[in-house]
Design an enzyme around this catalytic site. Sequence first.
Site, short mmCIF file in Angstrom:
data_model
loop_
_atom_site.label_atom_id
_atom_site.label_comp_id
_atom_site.label_asym_id
_atom_site.label_seq_id
_atom_site.Cartn_x
_atom_site.Cartn_y
_atom_site.Cartn_z
N SER A 149 0.83 -1.20 0.00
CA SER A 149 0.00 0.00 0.00
C SER A 149 0.87 1.26 0.00
CB SER A 149 -0.94 -0.05 1.21
OG SER A 149 -1.97 0.88 1.06
N ASP B 84 -7.48 -4.46 -7.52
CA ASP B 84 -7.10 -3.56 -6.42
C ASP B 84 -7.29 -2.10 -6.82
OD1 ASP B 84 -5.98 -2.22 -4.35
OD2 ASP B 84 -4.05 -3.29 -4.35
N HIS C 155 -7.28 -5.33 -2.24
CA HIS C 155 -6.08 -4.70 -1.70
C HIS C 155 -5.47 -5.53 -0.56
CE1 HIS C 155 -3.26 -1.52 -1.07
NE2 HIS C 155 -3.69 -1.23 0.13
#
Lengths: 650, 608
Positions: free
Chosen positions: B136, B197, B327
């Site tokens: 991330s 994602d 994600h």
Amino acid sequence: MEAEASPFESSELVASLLASTPLLSESWRLCSVANAAAPLGFVSERIGDVGYFAFSACSIQMITEESEYYSTCRNLVPLDSAGAGDGDRPFSVLTKSSNSSINGEEDEGAVMVHAGLLNLFLFLRSSQAFKDQMSALINGSKSIVITGHSIGGTTASLCALWLLCYLQSVSSTLSVLCITFGSPLLGNESLSRAILRERWGGNFCHVVSKYDIMPRLLFAPLESCTRQLHFLLQYWQMSMLASSPGNFGQYFPVLQLGEEEKAHLFSFISHHNLLVSSVAQAEAREEKANILYWPFGNYMFCSQEGAICLENAASVIEMMHLMFMTGNPSCCIDDHLKYGHYVGKISSQFLNKKSFLQGEVIPESSYEAGVALALQSSGISKQEPAARPAEDCLKKASGMRHMRTPSLNAANLAIRLSKVVPYRAQIEWYMASCDKSDEQLGYYDSFKQRGSSKRDHKVNMNRLLLAGFWNDVLRMLENNELPHDFHKRSKWVNTSQFYKLLVEPLDIAEYYRSGMHRTKGHYLKHGRERRFEIFDRWWRERKVGPEENTSMRSKFAGLTQDSCFWAKVEEATEWLAHVRSESDARKLALLWENINNFERYATRLVDCKEVSKDVLAKNSSYSKWVEDLRELKSQMQQIHPQFPRFRDGA
Amino acid sequence: MDSETLGKKIGISEELIKKSYTLSLENQVSNELFHVDKSSSDAVFIVFPGSWTVKEWFSGDQAFGETKINSKDWSKKAFPSMRSIGNDDVAIVNQAFLERFELVLKDSKDSKDSKFLEEVTLAMNGNKPIIFTGHSSGGAVAVLATIWFLEKYSKSNTGTAKCVTFGSPLVGDYIVSHALKREKWSKYFIHFVMRYDIVPRILLAPLSSIQQELEHVLHYFTANGHHYPLESIAPDFYTNVMRNTSALASHAACKLMGNTNLLLETLTNFTKLSPYRPFGTYIFCTGNGKLVHLDNPEAVLQLLFFSCQLSHENEMEATARSCINAHLDYKTELLGRSLEENVVYVDRLEELPLASDGSALDDLGLSTRGRLCLRAAGELEKQKQRNRQQIDRKKAEMEEGMKGLEEYKTFNAQKVGYYDAFKKQNEKRDFDANVRRLVLAGIWDEIIEMLKRYDLPDEFEGDDSWINLGTEFRRLVEPLDIANYYRHAKNEDTGAYMTKGRPRRYRYPQRWLEKKEGRERDTCGESCFWAEVEELLKLASNGGKVDEARAKELQEGVAKWIKDGVAGKDVLLGDSTFLKLWEELGRLKLQQECIGALMTNFTQLSIS
């Protein structure tokens, strides 16, 4: 030639870019509000940095009895007839007459627009509410969308044209985008060309649904069906009012056309669209001149399946016809009221995949596949008879620009430029040799009085070759074959300016040498090539640093900074000749005024050393003129002691 | 699509990738700024945890949270290469991530070196490559750390680094991509992205369009086990991000396809498009174990859009949810199976099949439209290579022209001097030299135009052979341009040569040389000393005041260049413009000894 990138078809991508922005849906929302608030004629609103200005579709009654409007349905009037007098020429940029177009063709004819629609706009513009709202919007926004549905669309186009003219006159950088929905046509081919020439095509996007009859009406001679039109317009306006949020649920008596009349109207319009479409594709200009109305800007055609954007006018006309012929008498009327539906549809389409239908054969070439996808988005299915011609139409529309990319064109142009640069250098060399020559004629007069030597011939050839090169450049620019910012690239701005300063004196010399001024009139008004005017503008609009050099020159400039200097000398020479023979006192006074003005102008230029030294060569036209003037004045003084009155311009 | 081993192709083994991911996962949420793992014998891992508040993703007042990379003093020094050289466009990066990296870089217990710098030095001393990694926004910080490392150490060859990210948001603009390619650093960046994602796409939307939902989504990511309901926000979030992604991808695709519609330009004045672009290598995980490898940034951008589209409208709700859940879902894709066997390399994009072909691209849900856009990306890269070949072929013509000018220079070296002969333009050969100058200028202008539009391969401005040719050209031809400029008194039309008249064809190659030799800006101006001579002469002979420092600097420069052979001795010839200045300086008592010495030397030489 270089191997080139394989071409792609991207008219659909332009549409999906537009549909991914909030511009379409916001514009439509405001159009609905404007339609409902008919009495006012327009509404405005600001969303973030963007100002929206929407014109109502229902304001035509404001200026004219309906019947009067229909009887003048297809009347065109010159756009430059617009204005409130006293030098108010709202569209002066577009209607500025030009001596000759780039392609060497004769005058293109006046820019004309629909009389009734122009009146409507001028009427709205004159109101205080318009002035207040528009100036508030201009001052508070970074960019402005002007929009309108139906007849509101043409008003929006005129308003955008007016605003673009105005912004250019004050050198503003405010962006303008005009989005219309189902707008009728507005003007003739000259209007379309003038917009191309100003590079404003990208400021207009006309959304046209697949079957909507309104944008296609003015291709047909409507005199024979005014009654049907009367019903039609009333029906649309009533429906718009009825469906607007404020009037929801209220009953409006709606006049409808009978089925038979609808069918008649459909086939009548259909027929004329076909006619116009086939003429529009013709090469010959004379035939095209028979088409009264002509589209301009981008057209975004939308269907249930998607949308495509076309900008080539001939292709737009053909696509209008092809899509229309897949419709039927009743949907062609109702489609005019369904823009809300279409806008909603295409604004959410980006989420969905765009592929071929099951079982369809996918072409191997990128270009063919792109065309097939665009066809699909136009809502014409492969089986329909319109499919093949529509495919050809899309290819023609993109073919004009995609077979060669603009950057590549620009790069090739740079190569061509480097090939013609030596011609320019030879002219410079020639200029220097004139300065050294014993005849002391200077650059201008040497060329004007040139003999038949090889050198003289060569310089003239070089002059013509350079002119050909620059005409090509401008032609490519007008046809959108070059990058959009081409005319702002310093390389081209500087080179064109240098070319102008060096070669325009030769063009002037040639003009007067060959006696053109006697048949056509003086160079400045009647002989100046448009390319020089365009280069003037590029130079004026170039980016200049904050500190412009204002210090005095220490020696004469390399090139005379006013490239029209010699044309002015020629005119002044004529005045001087006339002064000797003129007997009418009023005319004589005028001549002297002109002479004095020129003398002041030339003296200032020479004093500031803004001229190159050849101007002052002993036997140059200018030196002779100065000498002549001096002589004349002394003669006059001997004959008429009161002469100084004239000389001082009293 | 061929089958080299993964390790060979991307320069990092499967084992290290898996280890990177495990560590990133463990440090997903952490109070540390970074974590160092030395348990592997093959590499040192520096892991960056994610940050989970909106202001750690978007800071500053720009619509997309962007800032120029040199906006702060430290970052200006830390990232000198992150720009285009000739055009001098500075890279744009996400401000929040840059601020986060600043914390990392400056974090120290006492006033000594920062902890981070210590760890990096330690790893280098151990001769182990460093792997910067993170999941991330941690991935985004890893990217900046890697660029920082490469800027600092790549010249000295003291260490190597890799960057491996998982579901990282985008970090920088096109210039970052351009600069990384030019420096040949692109290959060090490997980004893993799950097909659905949403995070790598988030920064393509302006904050204003997604602010509320983003807050919610970031919360959701950190609340492992404690699930917020997504139903209420997921569709809006997905639609808004995709709407902006669509606008950007369509605009980019129009450009790739060479569309000239003026509407495109108008539209960019009405909606601001995100500046962020992908760079490095991307490996898309299809969700069924297959991996798709791409390293064309334009193609990656298109894929980010097209791989997330819907097949049917009724998939909307489910897709919107899986875009958020994906994600957190890299584990099954990356750890459970062999990566090696499942990876597909997509190159020769321009020949990509348009129909679904059973390959992994089908598993990314690529439509025909999407495939066409990928083809266009491949085609553009090919076009850039063709442009490069086209100008490479001109080298011979350029060398020919320069040879002619060399002869002209030698001819004049004994008489009037190169500069002054050209300025006087008395002979036919002066005219010929002028034509040569113009032809060469034409070719170079064309190259510069291509560079301005980034129409040449990104590597071009780092290519030694062109830097050398540019320098040679500049030293030989620029004096003639200056001579021409002052001959025609263009300084009085437009201003001094250096500030107003100097063409880009000389500015650009000078910047190339300065960049290559790691020198300060405006330190390689040896080709334009004549302009300074002219300006000083003008000042001196008009009775103006000549700045002492300026006169001194010029004279020292000229002396040095004559000694180094960069400028010819003909500068000192009796009639030259320089000598006129020298005399004026004598009058003003501003002469420098260095020139005087040369002068004596020169006179003696000519006499003997």
